[in-house]
Write a protein that holds these residues in place. Sequence first.
Motif, PDB file in Angstrom:
ATOM      1  N   GLY A 139       4.400 -30.093  37.851  1.00 48.15           N
ATOM      2  CA  GLY A 139       5.170 -29.642  39.002  1.00 48.15           C
ATOM      3  C   GLY A 139       5.129 -30.632  40.156  1.00 48.15           C
ATOM      4  N   ILE A 142       7.620 -33.316  39.342  1.00 46.32           N
ATOM      5  CA  ILE A 142       8.998 -32.836  39.494  1.00 46.32           C
ATOM      6  C   ILE A 142       9.358 -32.689  40.970  1.00 46.32           C
ATOM      7  N   ALA A 143       8.413 -32.218  41.775  1.00 49.10           N
ATOM      8  CA  ALA A 143       8.662 -32.084  43.217  1.00 49.10           C
ATOM      9  C   ALA A 143       8.956 -33.446  43.840  1.00 49.10           C
ATOM     10  N   LEU A 146      12.407 -34.398  42.886  1.00 44.95           N
ATOM     11  CA  LEU A 146      13.375 -33.618  43.657  1.00 44.95           C
ATOM     12  C   LEU A 146      13.562 -34.228  45.049  1.00 44.95           C
ATOM     13  N   ASP A 155      13.485 -24.260  41.441  1.00 41.04           N
ATOM     14  CA  ASP A 155      12.073 -23.932  41.621  1.00 41.04           C
ATOM     15  C   ASP A 155      11.258 -24.947  40.823  1.00 41.04           C
ATOM     16  N   THR A 156      10.547 -25.813  41.515  1.00 36.26           N
ATOM     17  CA  THR A 156       9.831 -26.883  40.816  1.00 36.26           C
ATOM     18  C   THR A 156       8.735 -26.335  39.896  1.00 36.26           C
ATOM     19  N   ARG A 157       8.070 -25.272  40.302  1.00 36.92           N
ATOM     20  CA  ARG A 157       6.997 -24.732  39.458  1.00 36.92           C
ATOM     21  C   ARG A 157       7.557 -24.133  38.178  1.00 36.92           C
ATOM     22  N   LEU A 194      16.076 -30.554  33.535  1.00 42.38           N
ATOM     23  CA  LEU A 194      15.854 -30.831  34.952  1.00 42.38           C
ATOM     24  C   LEU A 194      17.130 -31.246  35.678  1.00 42.38           C
TER      25      LEU A 194
END
Length: 206
Positions: A139, A142-143, A146, A155-157, A194
Amino acid sequence: MGRTSDARERILSAARSLIETHGYSALGVAEICRTAGVPKGSFYYFFDSKESLALAVIDEHWAGQKRTWATALGGDAQPLLRLRRLFEETEVGLRTAQQSCGTVSGCLFGNLTLEMSNQTEAIRTRLQEIFEAQVEMVGSVIAEALERQEVEVADTREAARAVVAQLEGQVLFAKLYNSTQQLGPLWANCLALLGAHAPRETAAGV
């Protein structure tokens, strides 16, 4: 002290090997000690029960895997390239194990989840904690992606949970078909999940 520590490590190594090949339920203390080459009394010197041994095996395996994940997901490369590196490291690990024992053993945590999650609360709880830690590690990457507008997720999680689930599922298929090639589509599928395009690698890797 050295020989005592060595006996414990031999028991852990034997237990992990037997769990990977035969599963936890079929495992017996006598077989573990025979494989480890230690007297049966040594087992109860270090472990209260087979469950406590399984938890120790899980913790030891996670300590090593966590270092691998941290190395793969760390560094200065683009976030998505680091995520791809995690997939590549996973495939290499499975292939190396396959060359050693002749079969794809899969994921220790996934195997135990399928076998044990409804049998012992302590093991189920520990596996939940490990998978949540994996989700958190992915996560964070990914954050970062983003923030760089390299992915489109709400929602990254939850996106991280889906990536970890996809990785775990492909590893399960690799075990089922005894082929690490099952991990081949993982990168492209992850990019689609993603909402991302494959990043271009530069000479500096950033």
